[in-house]
Design a protein around this motif. Structure first.
Motif, PDB file in Angstrom:
ATOM      1  N   ILE A 295      -6.106  16.907 -13.349  1.00 21.95           N
ATOM      2  CA  ILE A 295      -5.710  16.841 -11.941  1.00 21.95           C
ATOM      3  C   ILE A 295      -4.386  17.567 -11.737  1.00 21.95           C
ATOM      4  O   ILE A 295      -4.225  18.315 -10.767  1.00 21.95           O
ATOM      5  CB  ILE A 295      -5.649  15.375 -11.449  1.00 21.95           C
TER       6      ILE A 295
ATOM      7  N   PHE B 208      -5.003  21.207 -11.644  1.00 20.02           N
ATOM      8  CA  PHE B 208      -5.641  21.573 -10.385  1.00 20.02           C
ATOM      9  C   PHE B 208      -4.619  21.597  -9.242  1.00 20.02           C
ATOM     10  O   PHE B 208      -4.695  22.436  -8.341  1.00 20.02           O
ATOM     11  CB  PHE B 208      -6.781  20.602 -10.083  1.00 20.02           C
ATOM     12  N   GLN B 209      -3.650  20.692  -9.288  1.00 17.87           N
ATOM     13  CA  GLN B 209      -2.582  20.699  -8.286  1.00 17.87           C
ATOM     14  C   GLN B 209      -1.776  22.000  -8.383  1.00 17.87           C
ATOM     15  O   GLN B 209      -1.405  22.590  -7.369  1.00 17.87           O
ATOM     16  CB  GLN B 209      -1.665  19.488  -8.469  1.00 17.87           C
TER      17      GLN B 209
ATOM     18  N   SER C 257      -3.744  24.769  -6.845  1.00 13.65           N
ATOM     19  CA  SER C 257      -3.654  24.653  -5.392  1.00 13.65           C
ATOM     20  C   SER C 257      -2.344  25.257  -4.872  1.00 13.65           C
ATOM     21  O   SER C 257      -2.336  25.997  -3.887  1.00 13.65           O
ATOM     22  CB  SER C 257      -3.753  23.190  -4.977  1.00 13.65           C
TER      23      SER C 257
ATOM     24  N   ARG D 172     -12.725  21.496  -8.684  1.00 15.72           N
ATOM     25  CA  ARG D 172     -11.937  20.267  -8.613  1.00 15.72           C
ATOM     26  C   ARG D 172     -12.357  19.343  -9.743  1.00 15.72           C
ATOM     27  O   ARG D 172     -13.544  19.082  -9.927  1.00 15.72           O
ATOM     28  CB  ARG D 172     -12.182  19.570  -7.282  1.00 15.72           C
TER      29      ARG D 172
ATOM     30  N   ALA E  85     -10.006  13.742  -8.736  1.00 15.24           N
ATOM     31  CA  ALA E  85      -9.031  14.283  -7.788  1.00 15.24           C
ATOM     32  C   ALA E  85      -9.546  14.089  -6.371  1.00 15.24           C
ATOM     33  O   ALA E  85     -10.733  14.235  -6.108  1.00 15.24           O
ATOM     34  CB  ALA E  85      -8.787  15.761  -8.057  1.00 15.24           C
TER      35      ALA E  85
ATOM     36  N   PRO F 277      -4.648  18.521  -3.411  1.00 16.58           N
ATOM     37  CA  PRO F 277      -5.258  17.542  -4.321  1.00 16.58           C
ATOM     38  C   PRO F 277      -4.243  16.513  -4.825  1.00 16.58           C
ATOM     39  O   PRO F 277      -3.066  16.825  -5.011  1.00 16.58           O
ATOM     40  CB  PRO F 277      -5.752  18.414  -5.475  1.00 16.58           C
ATOM     41  N   PHE F 278      -4.735  15.308  -5.032  1.00 21.50           N
ATOM     42  CA  PHE F 278      -3.918  14.221  -5.571  1.00 21.50           C
ATOM     43  C   PHE F 278      -4.759  13.403  -6.541  1.00 21.50           C
ATOM     44  O   PHE F 278      -5.981  13.367  -6.437  1.00 21.50           O
ATOM     45  CB  PHE F 278      -3.444  13.274  -4.450  1.00 21.50           C
ATOM     46  N   SER F 279      -4.087  12.712  -7.454  1.00 22.81           N
ATOM     47  CA  SER F 279      -4.778  11.706  -8.246  1.00 22.81           C
ATOM     48  C   SER F 279      -4.952  10.507  -7.310  1.00 22.81           C
ATOM     49  O   SER F 279      -4.117  10.280  -6.428  1.00 22.81           O
ATOM     50  CB  SER F 279      -3.973  11.338  -9.490  1.00 22.81           C
TER      51      SER F 279
ATOM     52  N   ALA G 274      -2.342   9.375  -4.117  1.00 21.08           N
ATOM     53  CA  ALA G 274      -2.711   9.990  -2.839  1.00 21.08           C
ATOM     54  C   ALA G 274      -2.011   9.268  -1.695  1.00 21.08           C
ATOM     55  O   ALA G 274      -2.033   8.049  -1.613  1.00 21.08           O
ATOM     56  CB  ALA G 274      -4.218   9.944  -2.648  1.00 21.08           C
TER      57      ALA G 274
END
Length: 186
Positions: A2, A5-6, A9, A99, A103, A129-131, A135
């Motif tokens: 995650i 992925f952040q 982003s 993703r 996430a 995106p957030f865990s 979030a």
């Protein structure tokens, strides 16, 4: 996964609304990257990537002289990167950034940093995106805010964002993917 992925982003933001916007506009598939320029514009660079290709560009003179007035990584290396990638992907365009499982995508107001309802429209809102455990809730702003306010737990609970946070496509059971919305809207 995650956290990675952040980062993707954030770096995709460089090509959609940052110093390498010209790179992002040149493609119908998602691209991400980071520009750079040294003091007095003596060197400039851009390192960019798709879901399956990474390309770095560095421009500078051997004698360390300046590149010229208003030269930057996006302006000097952006076009070099774009030309190379267009030739490299001629047979098969890259897909979206995937993703990772777990996430969640939250719509954020770019100006305040606050989470907003997923049905808000306009250019001032971006999906991030957030865990799940980190979030933010609708109306919740960063600690100290970016011109926003902190939200109490009680208010945040009433405004909880539904688990389905965005309209991004689900390509392998992992849920939404970055870049999919831009790719399909064009």
């Amino acid at each position: 996964p995650i956290a990675a992925f952040q980062m993707v982003s954030m770096l995709e933001g460089v090509t959609t609304r940052g110093t390498a916007r010209s790179v992002g506009r040149a493609f119908k598939f998602p691209v991400a990257g980071k520009t750079g320029t040294t003091n007095q514009a003596r060197d400039a660079w851009f390192v960019g990537f798709t879901n399956d290709l990474v390309v770095g560009c560095y421009v500078g003179f051997d004698d360390n002289s300046p590149l010229g007035d208003k030269m930057s990584g996006g302006k000097v290396c952006g076009p070099i990167f774009t030309d190379f990638v267009k030739k490299a992907v001629v047979r098969r365009a890259p897909g979206p950034f995937r993703r990772p499982r777990g996430a969640v995508m939250v719509k954020i107001d770019r100006n305040s940093g606050c989470a907003v309802s997923s049905n808000r429209k306009g250019a001032d809102f971006i999906w991030e995106p957030f865990s799940p455990e980190k979030a933010p809730f609708v109306g919740q702003c960063p600690e100290g805010g970016i011109g926003g306010r902190a939200t109490t737990a009680r208010t945040a609970e009433r405004r909880r964002i539904p688990q389905e946070r965005s309209g991004f496509g689900d390509e392998e059971g992992g849920g939404p993917v970055l870049g999919a919305r831009r790719r399909y809207d064009e």
